[in-house]
Write an enzyme that holds these catalytic residues in place. Sequence first.
Site, PDB file in Angstrom:
ATOM      1  N   ASP A   7     115.425  86.522  52.883  1.00  0.00           N
ATOM      2  CA  ASP A   7     116.324  84.962  52.544  1.00  0.00           C
ATOM      3  C   ASP A   7     117.511  85.664  52.713  1.00  0.00           C
ATOM      4  O   ASP A   7     117.562  86.971  51.964  1.00  0.00           O
ATOM      5  CB  ASP A   7     115.319  84.034  51.254  1.00  0.00           C
ATOM      6  CG  ASP A   7     115.982  82.960  51.590  1.00  0.00           C
ATOM      7  OD1 ASP A   7     116.226  82.275  52.595  1.00  0.00           O
ATOM      8  OD2 ASP A   7     116.382  82.995  50.205  1.00  0.00           O
ATOM      9  N   GLU A   9     121.728  83.680  51.136  1.00  0.00           N
ATOM     10  CA  GLU A   9     122.186  83.502  50.604  1.00  0.00           C
ATOM     11  C   GLU A   9     123.404  82.835  50.458  1.00  0.00           C
ATOM     12  O   GLU A   9     124.295  84.122  51.018  1.00  0.00           O
ATOM     13  CB  GLU A   9     121.765  82.606  48.812  1.00  0.00           C
ATOM     14  CG  GLU A   9     120.712  82.713  48.253  1.00  0.00           C
ATOM     15  CD  GLU A   9     119.725  81.231  48.294  1.00  0.00           C
ATOM     16  OE1 GLU A   9     120.763  80.184  48.148  1.00  0.00           O
ATOM     17  OE2 GLU A   9     119.064  81.028  48.031  1.00  0.00           O
ATOM     18  N   GLU A  52     128.556  72.316  45.498  1.00  0.00           N
ATOM     19  CA  GLU A  52     126.989  72.195  45.920  1.00  0.00           C
ATOM     20  C   GLU A  52     126.555  73.013  46.761  1.00  0.00           C
ATOM     21  O   GLU A  52     125.285  73.548  46.269  1.00  0.00           O
ATOM     22  CB  GLU A  52     127.784  71.267  47.169  1.00  0.00           C
ATOM     23  CG  GLU A  52     128.547  71.389  48.502  1.00  0.00           C
ATOM     24  CD  GLU A  52     130.232  71.003  48.208  1.00  0.00           C
ATOM     25  OE1 GLU A  52     130.639  70.700  49.980  1.00  0.00           O
ATOM     26  OE2 GLU A  52     130.190  70.981  46.965  1.00  0.00           O
ATOM     27  N   HIS A  57     122.075  77.629  44.437  1.00  0.00           N
ATOM     28  CA  HIS A  57     121.876  79.554  44.280  1.00  0.00           C
ATOM     29  C   HIS A  57     122.220  80.104  42.679  1.00  0.00           C
ATOM     30  O   HIS A  57     122.263  80.063  42.622  1.00  0.00           O
ATOM     31  CB  HIS A  57     122.384  80.299  45.545  1.00  0.00           C
ATOM     32  CG  HIS A  57     123.140  79.717  45.938  1.00  0.00           C
ATOM     33  ND1 HIS A  57     124.724  80.496  44.947  1.00  0.00           N
ATOM     34  CD2 HIS A  57     123.952  79.557  46.692  1.00  0.00           C
ATOM     35  CE1 HIS A  57     125.176  79.580  46.185  1.00  0.00           C
ATOM     36  NE2 HIS A  57     125.546  79.116  46.746  1.00  0.00           N
ATOM     37  N   HIS A 150     117.451  78.973  43.025  1.00  0.00           N
ATOM     38  CA  HIS A 150     117.147  79.694  44.757  1.00  0.00           C
ATOM     39  C   HIS A 150     118.305  81.164  45.052  1.00  0.00           C
ATOM     40  O   HIS A 150     118.950  81.348  44.052  1.00  0.00           O
ATOM     41  CB  HIS A 150     117.840  78.897  46.586  1.00  0.00           C
ATOM     42  CG  HIS A 150     116.752  77.749  46.694  1.00  0.00           C
ATOM     43  ND1 HIS A 150     117.201  77.931  48.237  1.00  0.00           N
ATOM     44  CD2 HIS A 150     116.824  77.173  45.900  1.00  0.00           C
ATOM     45  CE1 HIS A 150     116.698  76.446  48.185  1.00  0.00           C
ATOM     46  NE2 HIS A 150     115.615  75.823  47.101  1.00  0.00           N
ATOM     47  N   ASP A 155     113.327  84.451  46.695  1.00  0.00           N
ATOM     48  CA  ASP A 155     112.627  83.664  47.658  1.00  0.00           C
ATOM     49  C   ASP A 155     111.988  84.593  49.128  1.00  0.00           C
ATOM     50  O   ASP A 155     110.583  83.637  50.006  1.00  0.00           O
ATOM     51  CB  ASP A 155     113.772  82.880  48.800  1.00  0.00           C
ATOM     52  CG  ASP A 155     114.143  81.852  47.505  1.00  0.00           C
ATOM     53  OD1 ASP A 155     113.559  81.361  46.287  1.00  0.00           O
ATOM     54  OD2 ASP A 155     114.617  80.457  47.866  1.00  0.00           O
TER      55      ASP A 155
END
Length: 236
Positions: A7, A9, A52, A57, A150, A155
């Site tokens: 995963d 970010e 945002e 995260h 997150h 994740d």
Amino acid sequence: MREIVFDTETTGLSFAGGDRLVEIGCVEMVNRVDTGRTFHAYFHPERSMPAEAQAVHGLSDAFLSDKPLFAAGVAALLDFIGDAPLVAHNAGFDFSFLNGELQRCGRDPVCRTRMVDTLQIARTRHPGAKHSLDALCSRYGIDRSHRVLHGALLDAQLLAQVYVELNGGRQIGLGLLAETAPVAIAATTVHAAPTPRPPRVFSVPPAELAAHAAFMARVKEPVWYQGRPGGAAASG
């Protein structure tokens, strides 16, 4: 089979639009079993973090200020993933950032034939349902109570459990035949016939054998003798 569940970010939704990868987490699986080996890294994005994205995260400019550039950690990342298939949720998004960063530092992109998208698998298995990672964890009873924000490694670890469930659950590993190495013939890979596991031999105490023989002597017209020459009187 070795697979890597991963995963990422990022600073936003589009690498082509100027967003960058800031975190990657990878989990190694062999035959759909988590081996415990992981890879996790943060990277300085060389740009500011939009509010945002930080809300998703929690990775701020201050936190990322002393992290290495992607190019500094790419060798270790590529060594970890090797040539294994790469499993991700909405994998096209993660691949776009991974390959964008690889090409940006002069590395070859990862071939998309290695991409396994759990989002597409979930849509096929559960049409009409919700397919977010949170929704799939709820469906399969996977604890995500520690997932406040997150995080790439967290994740990936949750997704590894979801991936197993999407492919039939833990029973997929309960094979009764020993695995065999593939045999390469020209351009085709053929798996040799599986070898049955040797039978287990149990010894029966003499007292139990005698008790069994005494019991069987009292059985009249046993069904296992019917149809054989001599009928119930047959022996052997």
